[in-house]
Design an enzyme around this catalytic site. Structure first.
Site, PDB file in Angstrom:
ATOM      1  N   HIS A 158       4.744  59.670 -61.660  1.00 15.23           N
ATOM      2  CA  HIS A 158       6.081  60.031 -61.582  1.00 15.23           C
ATOM      3  C   HIS A 158       7.108  59.273 -60.908  1.00 15.23           C
ATOM      4  CE1 HIS A 158       9.712  62.604 -61.519  1.00 15.23           C
ATOM      5  NE2 HIS A 158       9.224  63.171 -62.780  1.00 15.23           N
TER       6      HIS A 158
ATOM      7  N   GLU B  74      10.554  58.300 -69.105  1.00 14.54           N
ATOM      8  CA  GLU B  74      11.739  58.902 -68.447  1.00 14.54           C
ATOM      9  C   GLU B  74      12.961  57.969 -68.114  1.00 14.54           C
ATOM     10  OE1 GLU B  74      10.821  63.284 -67.041  1.00 14.54           O
ATOM     11  OE2 GLU B  74       9.650  61.806 -65.658  1.00 14.54           O
TER      12      GLU B  74
END
Ligand code: PGA
Length: 221
Positions: free
Chosen positions: A86, A143
């Site tokens: 992430h 993302e």
């Protein structure tokens, strides 16, 4: 298969997670998997409503690595999915693409599906350390960095272009590409058809909000 993943990050205590699970009522379509990514201490929370995922894993095999949680230990807790790389891990914990590919290797060795998070920054570098054989078995979550935090939204056309670029890198993946960053009940319908699922943080923290996201995705799958 489609995937809708709620990422609680470091939010919520055990009691708060349990009451979220009590309140969360949405049912996904048959071909859609709902996954809740939780902090390590709560991975064994009792639920039949969603699959539980870890948010991170050690890049090393079991051994003398204080503070690390190995893929073998996650598998022992019946975990089937794990977020990896992430952007917050890359930024605040200085995770390199090499460490991320080691995490992918560890997870695949015990049959856990890595959900590899990538962003627009240095895409080729983020994929350089992943082998084709690994890419085949991973889910990817694209993302947009500016959108993480749930307050802005990249125009759909731009997302479409970026997802096409990612598809170039992940063409061997049999699982698919999710989109993340400011996904919410208001924009979920526009993402259906474009991606194989979504990774949702801010809009997942309230169970009613997250139910709306799930319902918004489901009619289109
Ligand atoms: P957000 O974050 O939904 O709050 O934008 C997504 C993520 O960081 O995975």
């Amino acid at each position: 298969m489609k995937y809708i993943i709620a990422n609680f990050k470091s939010h919520k205590t055990k009691g708060e997670i349990e009451s979220w699970l009590e309140q969360f009522q949405a049912h996904a379509a048959l071909d859609t998997k709902l996954i809740l990514a939780l902090p390590f201490p709560y991975l064994q929370v009792a639920t039949t409503k969603l699959d539980v995922a870890a948010q991170d894993v050690s890049p090393f095999p079991p051994g003398s690595y204080t503070g690390a949680v190995s893929a073998v230990q996650l598998a022992d807790c019946q975990i089937k999915y794990c977020l990896v790389g992430h952007s917050e891990r890359r930024k605040y914990f200085h995770e390199t693409s090499m460490a991320i590919s080691n995490k992918v290797r560890e997870l695949l060795s015990v049959g856990i599906t890595p959900v590899v998070c990538v962003s627009e920054a240095d895409l080729s570098e983020q994929f350089a350390t992943l082998e084709d054989e690994q890419i085949k078995k991973c889910l990817f979550a694209y993302e947009t960095l500016a959108d993480i935090g749930g307050t802005t939204t990249t125009p759909l056309e731009q997302i479409r272009v970026e997802i096409d670029v990612i598809r170039g890198y992940t063409k061997n993946s049999s699982l698919g590409i999710l989109y993340g960053g400011s996904v919410n009940a208001g924009n979920i319908a526009t993402l259906t058809g474009l991606v194989d699922g979504v990774l949702v943080a801010t809009a997942s923290l309230d169970p009613d909000n997250f139910s709306l996201v799930v319902q918004g995705f489901a009619p289109h799958v």
